[in-house]
Design a protein around this motif. Sequence first.
Motif, PDB file in Angstrom:
ATOM      1  N   THR A  36      -5.967  16.283  -2.220  1.00 29.22           N
ATOM      2  CA  THR A  36      -6.633  17.056  -1.164  1.00 29.22           C
ATOM      3  C   THR A  36      -7.896  16.350  -0.684  1.00 29.22           C
ATOM      4  O   THR A  36      -8.402  15.434  -1.335  1.00 29.22           O
ATOM      5  CB  THR A  36      -7.048  18.453  -1.682  1.00 29.22           C
ATOM      6  N   ILE A  37      -8.414  16.805   0.439  1.00 27.69           N
ATOM      7  CA  ILE A  37      -9.694  16.313   0.961  1.00 27.69           C
ATOM      8  C   ILE A  37     -10.800  16.585  -0.052  1.00 27.69           C
ATOM      9  O   ILE A  37     -11.683  15.766  -0.260  1.00 27.69           O
ATOM     10  CB  ILE A  37     -10.034  16.987   2.313  1.00 27.69           C
ATOM     11  N   SER A  38     -10.760  17.742  -0.687  1.00 27.02           N
ATOM     12  CA  SER A  38     -11.768  18.086  -1.683  1.00 27.02           C
ATOM     13  C   SER A  38     -11.824  17.043  -2.783  1.00 27.02           C
ATOM     14  O   SER A  38     -12.907  16.616  -3.187  1.00 27.02           O
ATOM     15  CB  SER A  38     -11.458  19.460  -2.280  1.00 27.02           C
ATOM     16  N   GLN A  39     -10.679  16.610  -3.283  1.00 30.96           N
ATOM     17  CA  GLN A  39     -10.663  15.579  -4.316  1.00 30.96           C
ATOM     18  C   GLN A  39     -11.172  14.246  -3.781  1.00 30.96           C
ATOM     19  O   GLN A  39     -11.877  13.530  -4.478  1.00 30.96           O
ATOM     20  CB  GLN A  39      -9.263  15.405  -4.891  1.00 30.96           C
ATOM     21  N   LEU A  40     -10.806  13.913  -2.575  1.00 31.80           N
ATOM     22  CA  LEU A  40     -11.265  12.663  -1.966  1.00 31.80           C
ATOM     23  C   LEU A  40     -12.786  12.626  -1.914  1.00 31.80           C
ATOM     24  O   LEU A  40     -13.415  11.625  -2.227  1.00 31.80           O
ATOM     25  CB  LEU A  40     -10.682  12.513  -0.556  1.00 31.80           C
ATOM     26  N   VAL A  41     -13.395  13.745  -1.540  1.00 35.44           N
ATOM     27  CA  VAL A  41     -14.841  13.799  -1.362  1.00 35.44           C
ATOM     28  C   VAL A  41     -15.578  14.006  -2.682  1.00 35.44           C
ATOM     29  O   VAL A  41     -16.574  13.345  -2.948  1.00 35.44           O
ATOM     30  CB  VAL A  41     -15.211  14.912  -0.353  1.00 35.44           C
ATOM     31  N   HIS A  42     -15.074  14.924  -3.518  1.00 38.26           N
ATOM     32  CA  HIS A  42     -15.839  15.330  -4.705  1.00 38.26           C
ATOM     33  C   HIS A  42     -15.335  14.776  -6.032  1.00 38.26           C
ATOM     34  O   HIS A  42     -16.068  14.792  -7.015  1.00 38.26           O
ATOM     35  CB  HIS A  42     -15.895  16.851  -4.781  1.00 38.26           C
ATOM     36  N   ALA A  43     -14.091  14.332  -6.121  1.00 42.67           N
ATOM     37  CA  ALA A  43     -13.540  13.788  -7.375  1.00 42.67           C
ATOM     38  C   ALA A  43     -12.629  12.621  -7.017  1.00 42.67           C
ATOM     39  O   ALA A  43     -11.414  12.699  -7.167  1.00 42.67           O
ATOM     40  CB  ALA A  43     -12.779  14.874  -8.128  1.00 42.67           C
ATOM     41  N   PRO A  44     -13.211  11.525  -6.529  1.00 43.19           N
ATOM     42  CA  PRO A  44     -12.399  10.466  -5.934  1.00 43.19           C
ATOM     43  C   PRO A  44     -11.583   9.595  -6.886  1.00 43.19           C
ATOM     44  O   PRO A  44     -10.850   8.738  -6.440  1.00 43.19           O
ATOM     45  CB  PRO A  44     -13.434   9.618  -5.204  1.00 43.19           C
ATOM     46  N   GLY A  45     -11.654   9.799  -8.189  1.00 43.06           N
ATOM     47  CA  GLY A  45     -11.010   8.880  -9.105  1.00 43.06           C
ATOM     48  C   GLY A  45      -9.527   9.061  -9.352  1.00 43.06           C
ATOM     49  O   GLY A  45      -8.862   8.117  -9.739  1.00 43.06           O
ATOM     50  N   CYS A  46      -8.986  10.262  -9.164  1.00 42.13           N
ATOM     51  CA  CYS A  46      -7.610  10.532  -9.581  1.00 42.13           C
ATOM     52  C   CYS A  46      -6.858  11.331  -8.517  1.00 42.13           C
ATOM     53  O   CYS A  46      -7.449  12.103  -7.784  1.00 42.13           O
ATOM     54  CB  CYS A  46      -7.596  11.329 -10.875  1.00 42.13           C
ATOM     55  N   THR A  47      -5.523  11.153  -8.483  1.00 42.04           N
ATOM     56  CA  THR A  47      -4.700  11.984  -7.609  1.00 42.04           C
ATOM     57  C   THR A  47      -4.615  13.391  -8.177  1.00 42.04           C
ATOM     58  O   THR A  47      -4.688  14.376  -7.464  1.00 42.04           O
ATOM     59  CB  THR A  47      -3.281  11.399  -7.469  1.00 42.04           C
ATOM     60  N   VAL A  48      -4.444  13.489  -9.505  1.00 43.66           N
ATOM     61  CA  VAL A  48      -4.330  14.777 -10.175  1.00 43.66           C
ATOM     62  C   VAL A  48      -5.575  15.005 -11.022  1.00 43.66           C
ATOM     63  O   VAL A  48      -5.952  14.155 -11.826  1.00 43.66           O
ATOM     64  CB  VAL A  48      -3.075  14.829 -11.067  1.00 43.66           C
ATOM     65  N   VAL A  49      -6.220  16.137 -10.827  1.00 46.27           N
ATOM     66  CA  VAL A  49      -7.385  16.519 -11.610  1.00 46.27           C
ATOM     67  C   VAL A  49      -7.067  17.851 -12.269  1.00 46.27           C
ATOM     68  O   VAL A  49      -6.844  18.849 -11.590  1.00 46.27           O
ATOM     69  CB  VAL A  49      -8.644  16.664 -10.715  1.00 46.27           C
ATOM     70  N   LEU A  50      -7.016  17.872 -13.598  1.00 42.57           N
ATOM     71  CA  LEU A  50      -6.773  19.124 -14.320  1.00 42.57           C
ATOM     72  C   LEU A  50      -8.025  19.982 -14.268  1.00 42.57           C
ATOM     73  O   LEU A  50      -9.108  19.524 -14.601  1.00 42.57           O
ATOM     74  CB  LEU A  50      -6.396  18.860 -15.773  1.00 42.57           C
ATOM     75  N   ARG A  51      -7.884  21.223 -13.858  1.00 44.78           N
ATOM     76  CA  ARG A  51      -9.021  22.140 -13.809  1.00 44.78           C
ATOM     77  C   ARG A  51      -9.458  22.510 -15.224  1.00 44.78           C
ATOM     78  O   ARG A  51     -10.622  22.630 -15.515  1.00 44.78           O
ATOM     79  CB  ARG A  51      -8.665  23.410 -13.033  1.00 44.78           C
ATOM     80  N   ARG A  52      -8.490  22.770 -16.085  1.00 41.96           N
ATOM     81  CA  ARG A  52      -8.773  23.098 -17.481  1.00 41.96           C
ATOM     82  C   ARG A  52      -7.925  22.177 -18.345  1.00 41.96           C
ATOM     83  O   ARG A  52      -6.716  22.104 -18.172  1.00 41.96           O
ATOM     84  CB  ARG A  52      -8.398  24.543 -17.771  1.00 41.96           C
TER      85      ARG A  52
END
Length: 181
Positions: free
Chosen positions: A90-106
């Motif tokens: 998502t755009i949110s990941q691109l801007v705020h968590a740019p390192g991974c395609t998948v980010v586990l919330r928990r």
Amino acid sequence: MARSCGGCLIFLGLVLLIALGLYIIKPGLYALEFHETTCRVVRIEDSLMQRCSCRSSALSSCSSQTPCVRVYVTYPELPNHTDPQFMHQTISQLVHAPGCTVVLRRCDATVSRNAQRSLDHVASLGLAVNTTHSCYAHPSKPADVVLEREFSLGARQERVKMGGSGLICADVCSCLLSICV
């Protein structure tokens, strides 16, 4: 003599409005610049590990690791001789968590469970090598590629869907900020 803090409240409100603009509105407007294209998955990597916080019980927390899953794609508008680009979900990941395609919330205390959950999430998105998907790329920044042109408003995971003519209100906050069309 009691001192009025009306000025303090106005100042605090302005600071919060600026922070809100930088965290939500700016990335939301950036998302409008992306154009739809077709991406072909060329490889999926999960060798990098990243630290994550987890809960081992209701009262205690722990630290664990989860794989940083990266999905690499090519798309027709990608300049010749350019390596496959790392795609964010998502755009949110691109801007705020740019390192991974998948980010586990928990994440879980068990690294192997985190790895399985990450790969399961990639599979749930239908991402596999040699598959094609609708995706969104920034016309002047070939490295900015996302699977979904939407912007997440943080931990509560409210969504602001992007439409052809602009943003569609997903919650009262975004409408009050006049970022909706």
